[in-house]
Motif scaffolding. Structure first.
Motif, short mmCIF file in Angstrom:
data_model
loop_
_atom_site.label_atom_id
_atom_site.label_comp_id
_atom_site.label_asym_id
_atom_site.label_seq_id
_atom_site.Cartn_x
_atom_site.Cartn_y
_atom_site.Cartn_z
N ASP A 146 35.30 70.86 -31.43
CA ASP A 146 34.15 71.19 -32.26
C ASP A 146 33.24 69.97 -32.37
OD1 ASP A 146 33.67 73.79 -34.15
OD2 ASP A 146 32.60 72.05 -34.92
N SER A 147 31.97 70.24 -32.68
CA SER A 147 30.99 69.17 -32.81
C SER A 147 30.85 68.65 -34.24
CB SER A 147 29.62 69.66 -32.30
OG SER A 147 29.22 70.81 -33.00
N SER A 148 31.47 69.33 -35.21
CA SER A 148 31.36 68.91 -36.61
C SER A 148 32.69 68.36 -37.11
CB SER A 148 30.93 70.09 -37.48
OG SER A 148 31.03 69.74 -38.85
N LEU B 122 23.72 67.32 -36.80
CA LEU B 122 23.90 68.75 -36.62
C LEU B 122 23.23 69.56 -37.71
CD1 LEU B 122 27.75 68.60 -35.96
CD2 LEU B 122 25.93 68.64 -34.23
N GLY C 63 27.19 73.71 -36.08
CA GLY C 63 27.42 72.61 -35.15
C GLY C 63 26.37 72.42 -34.08
N HIS D 199 37.21 66.25 -31.98
CA HIS D 199 35.80 66.15 -32.35
C HIS D 199 35.02 65.52 -31.19
CE1 HIS D 199 32.40 63.82 -34.24
NE2 HIS D 199 32.10 65.08 -34.50
#
Length: 188
Positions: free
Chosen positions: A47-49, A77, A81, A71
């Motif tokens: 995930d990007s968050s 963001l 995300g 991550h």
């Protein structure tokens, strides 16, 4: 955790998750929680968050399978995300590339695409995954730009906006690489 799927989508997805032993997903949340409720060899979620991953970690703390939460920093963001600026654009491909440095990633029997860079993430699963592996993608039918993945894998099941594909035994590497090149920086 809330699973953002309608009843038919959830039934289809859960039928594949329940049979899976090695699960890798792009985009964490309720799907991660669901995958961790049954004993698996491993669960990996990208995930990007970081904040959201911490929430997912808390929600899966007592689950049957403890997930490996990865991550990938793609910059500042907004909701879901999505990057709000291109300052870190050069790092965006890490979202769908970095996980393949882990040998187990190539042995997943189920991949789930429900985060950023969906087309690129899907193509990476085709390029690196084992023949016969299943690739589920959410929000598929109502987003026509995702439909290009039909050129590299066969759709075998669908429920509303959830589609399941199977990684073919033989792939057209040139077509897959061309699709990846087109979408590698596309965060949709």
């Amino acid at each position: 955790m809330k699973i953002a799927m309608d009843g038919q989508e959830l039934t289809l997805f859960k039928s594949f998750v329940d049979l899976s032993k090695r699960y890798l997903e792009f985009g964490s949340g309720g799907s991660t929680w669901l995958a961790c409720q049954t004993r698996k060899e491993w669960v990996i979620s990208i995930d990007s968050s970081l904040e959201w991953l911490n929430n997912v970690g808390d929600a899966t703390r007592d689950a049957s399978t403890k997930p490996l939460l990865l991550h990938v920093d793609i910059g500042k963001l907004r909701e879901w995300g999505y990057p709000i600026e291109k300052e870190k654009e050069s790092s965006w491909p890490e979202y769908h590339e970095r996980v393949w440095e882990r040998p187990e990633s190539k042995t997943a029997d189920l991949y789930f695409i429900d985060g950023r860079f969906r087309v690129a993430s899907f193509v990476q699963c085709v390029l690196h995954g084992a023949p016969g592996a299943f690739i589920a993608i959410h929000d598929f039918e109502n987003r026509p730009h995702y439909h290009s993945v039909r050129t590299v894998a066969q759709e075998i099941a669908r429920a509303n906006n959830m589609s399941i594909f199977q990684r073919p035994a033989r792939i057209d590497v040139d077509a897959a690489q061309a699709l990846l090149a087109k979408y590698r920086l596309e965060p949709l």
